[in-house]
Design a protein around this motif. Sequence first.
Motif, PDB file in Angstrom:
ATOM      1  N   ARG A  31       0.816  -1.229   0.000  1.00 51.93           N
ATOM      2  CA  ARG A  31       0.000   0.000   0.000  1.00 51.93           C
ATOM      3  C   ARG A  31       0.846   1.273   0.000  1.00 51.93           C
ATOM      4  O   ARG A  31       0.398   2.311  -0.476  1.00 51.93           O
ATOM      5  CB  ARG A  31      -0.955  -0.013   1.197  1.00 51.93           C
ATOM      6  CG  ARG A  31      -2.007  -1.111   1.080  1.00 51.93           C
ATOM      7  CD  ARG A  31      -3.209  -0.867   1.970  1.00 51.93           C
ATOM      8  NE  ARG A  31      -4.158  -1.956   1.831  1.00 51.93           N
ATOM      9  CZ  ARG A  31      -5.048  -2.082   0.849  1.00 51.93           C
ATOM     10  NH1 ARG A  31      -5.086  -1.150  -0.103  1.00 51.93           N
ATOM     11  NH2 ARG A  31      -5.864  -3.109   0.804  1.00 51.93           N
TER      12      ARG A  31
ATOM     13  N   LYS B 164      -0.304   3.506  -5.037  1.00 52.58           N
ATOM     14  CA  LYS B 164      -0.805   4.643  -5.812  1.00 52.58           C
ATOM     15  C   LYS B 164       0.180   5.031  -6.915  1.00 52.58           C
ATOM     16  O   LYS B 164      -0.200   5.226  -8.077  1.00 52.58           O
ATOM     17  CB  LYS B 164      -1.067   5.834  -4.891  1.00 52.58           C
ATOM     18  CG  LYS B 164      -1.657   7.047  -5.609  1.00 52.58           C
ATOM     19  CD  LYS B 164      -1.967   8.153  -4.613  1.00 52.58           C
ATOM     20  CE  LYS B 164      -2.565   9.364  -5.326  1.00 52.58           C
ATOM     21  NZ  LYS B 164      -2.866  10.469  -4.360  1.00 52.58           N
ATOM     22  N   GLU B 165       1.445   5.137  -6.565  1.00 56.06           N
ATOM     23  CA  GLU B 165       2.464   5.496  -7.551  1.00 56.06           C
ATOM     24  C   GLU B 165       2.621   4.388  -8.592  1.00 56.06           C
ATOM     25  O   GLU B 165       2.797   4.659  -9.787  1.00 56.06           O
ATOM     26  CB  GLU B 165       3.799   5.749  -6.845  1.00 56.06           C
ATOM     27  CG  GLU B 165       4.993   5.954  -7.774  1.00 56.06           C
ATOM     28  CD  GLU B 165       4.873   7.163  -8.685  1.00 56.06           C
ATOM     29  OE1 GLU B 165       5.710   7.283  -9.612  1.00 56.06           O
ATOM     30  OE2 GLU B 165       3.943   7.989  -8.500  1.00 56.06           O
TER      31      GLU B 165
ATOM     32  N   ARG C  81      -0.115   4.588 -11.123  1.00 58.10           N
ATOM     33  CA  ARG C  81       0.151   5.697 -12.051  1.00 58.10           C
ATOM     34  C   ARG C  81       1.137   5.258 -13.134  1.00 58.10           C
ATOM     35  O   ARG C  81       0.939   5.545 -14.323  1.00 58.10           O
ATOM     36  CB  ARG C  81       0.708   6.905 -11.290  1.00 58.10           C
ATOM     37  CG  ARG C  81       0.932   8.135 -12.179  1.00 58.10           C
ATOM     38  CD  ARG C  81       1.696   9.223 -11.465  1.00 58.10           C
ATOM     39  NE  ARG C  81       3.101   8.867 -11.269  1.00 58.10           N
ATOM     40  CZ  ARG C  81       4.026   8.944 -12.231  1.00 58.10           C
ATOM     41  NH1 ARG C  81       3.703   9.340 -13.463  1.00 58.10           N
ATOM     42  NH2 ARG C  81       5.279   8.631 -11.957  1.00 58.10           N
TER      43      ARG C  81
ATOM     44  N   ASP D   4      -9.215  -2.108  -9.846  1.00 60.32           N
ATOM     45  CA  ASP D   4      -8.705  -1.767  -8.517  1.00 60.32           C
ATOM     46  C   ASP D   4      -9.455  -2.526  -7.429  1.00 60.32           C
ATOM     47  O   ASP D   4     -10.693  -2.512  -7.373  1.00 60.32           O
ATOM     48  CB  ASP D   4      -8.841  -0.264  -8.283  1.00 60.32           C
ATOM     49  CG  ASP D   4      -8.109   0.200  -7.030  1.00 60.32           C
ATOM     50  OD1 ASP D   4      -7.059  -0.397  -6.711  1.00 60.32           O
ATOM     51  OD2 ASP D   4      -8.593   1.138  -6.365  1.00 60.32           O
TER      52      ASP D   4
END
Length: 457
Positions: free
Chosen positions: A256, A260-261, A264, A324
């Motif tokens: 986690r 997010k990165e 991307r 997701d």
Amino acid sequence: MTGLTHHLNAMRSFFNTGVTRSADFRKQQLLQLKESILKYEEALNNALYEDLHKNKEEVWITETGMVLSEIATALKELKNWMEPRNVPTNLANLPGKSFLYYEPLGVVLIIAPWNYPFQLLFMPLVGAIAAGNCVVLKPSELASATEKVMGRIIEEAFDPAYILYAPGEGATMIPELMDNFHYDHVFYTGSTAVGKIIYQKAAASLTPVTLELGGKSPCLVTPNASLKVAARRIINIKFSNAGQMCIAPDYVLAHRSIKKEFIRLLKETITKFYGDQPIASYDFGRIINKKHFFRLKALMAEQEIIHGGEHNEEQLFIAPTIIDEPSMDAPVMKEEIFGPLLPVIGYETDEEITSCIRRNENPLAFYIFTGNKKEAERWLREIPFGGGCVNNAATHYLNKHLPFGGRGNSGTGHYHGKFSFETFSHVKGILKTTTWPDIPLAYPSLKGKLGTFKKII
């Protein structure tokens, strides 16, 4: 007697002549196979584009080039593979010498799937020829254009009493092939469901089986990973052949702290590789047929799609798609995806990783991305799986010095290079002894010799 049974009996008779046993014969057949493949190379390119929208470069890398490389290896190493191998001899059998002898199994059946229809039929064929067998080939009827070209390659190169090409619908052809003839080995690549049927049919005659199946191959991305490299290598493999690959990463477990990165970077990489309109990309394939197209659409239903999701029924196109945090109970996390859908799941603890993977035990492949060698080594030993990579995905398949195969639900047995030769051979253990010295110790009466036997044996 049906025509097929007549052909199969003719193959058994041909094998029994012993013609296939010599190294010269085997090499000549491999050279004929190579020549026939090269003759139809352009036809294979066109057929694989028609069936799966593969460009000629992808065809070379994943289909024809791999098979030609396998032939080259077999031609180079065959004499060495066939030589009896000297192994150590135990004390009780001295001064004897011990050897391994490799002999052909006989008549073998190879059944191939549609996703890599040429490579997955011809790669095991190379091993079967090198090992000195007669071979029955059952291609997938779903890749119909490729099926026709492969038939011309085989029928022009070989007598059907030696290599028999048996096309047709699997539901009818497999029972016809297996119910009335005793093979010496069956080699099957495809779904686990059909693999169980093959296994049951083979068991009736105690026929040994190699099963190359599939499963949900996990891809673990830890905080120690090079995220940019991981994104490129995962996307490159996951969306090759529109995700229709048994060893494609089925889902990603990302810590986690970096998830997010990483997402991307996944999105950015998809756009870089396939553009804003993947449907127009030179490098992006198509789904094999409408049945699988609608199956994949159903897997996307009610999921949080954060990239892609576009589809076109007429073109059998589904865009590279990222999902997701799907529920562990959703079909997309319970079935092998076998398409261009990539679920990404966040984790915090090691227990979450093992819990997720154990829901679909013994995957065909496991991939870990990390810069920490100890971390990689720990997970390689912790997770039961067929084969895999550190800081890459699927590329272990390209190394013919590594055995390729699964375990449990993902398969049994392995092949590639020398491992293919061994799969299609019987290994005989041979002890050679001299007539002198003829030691009395081994003969009756044995009374009073127990202590000596314990020391020697």
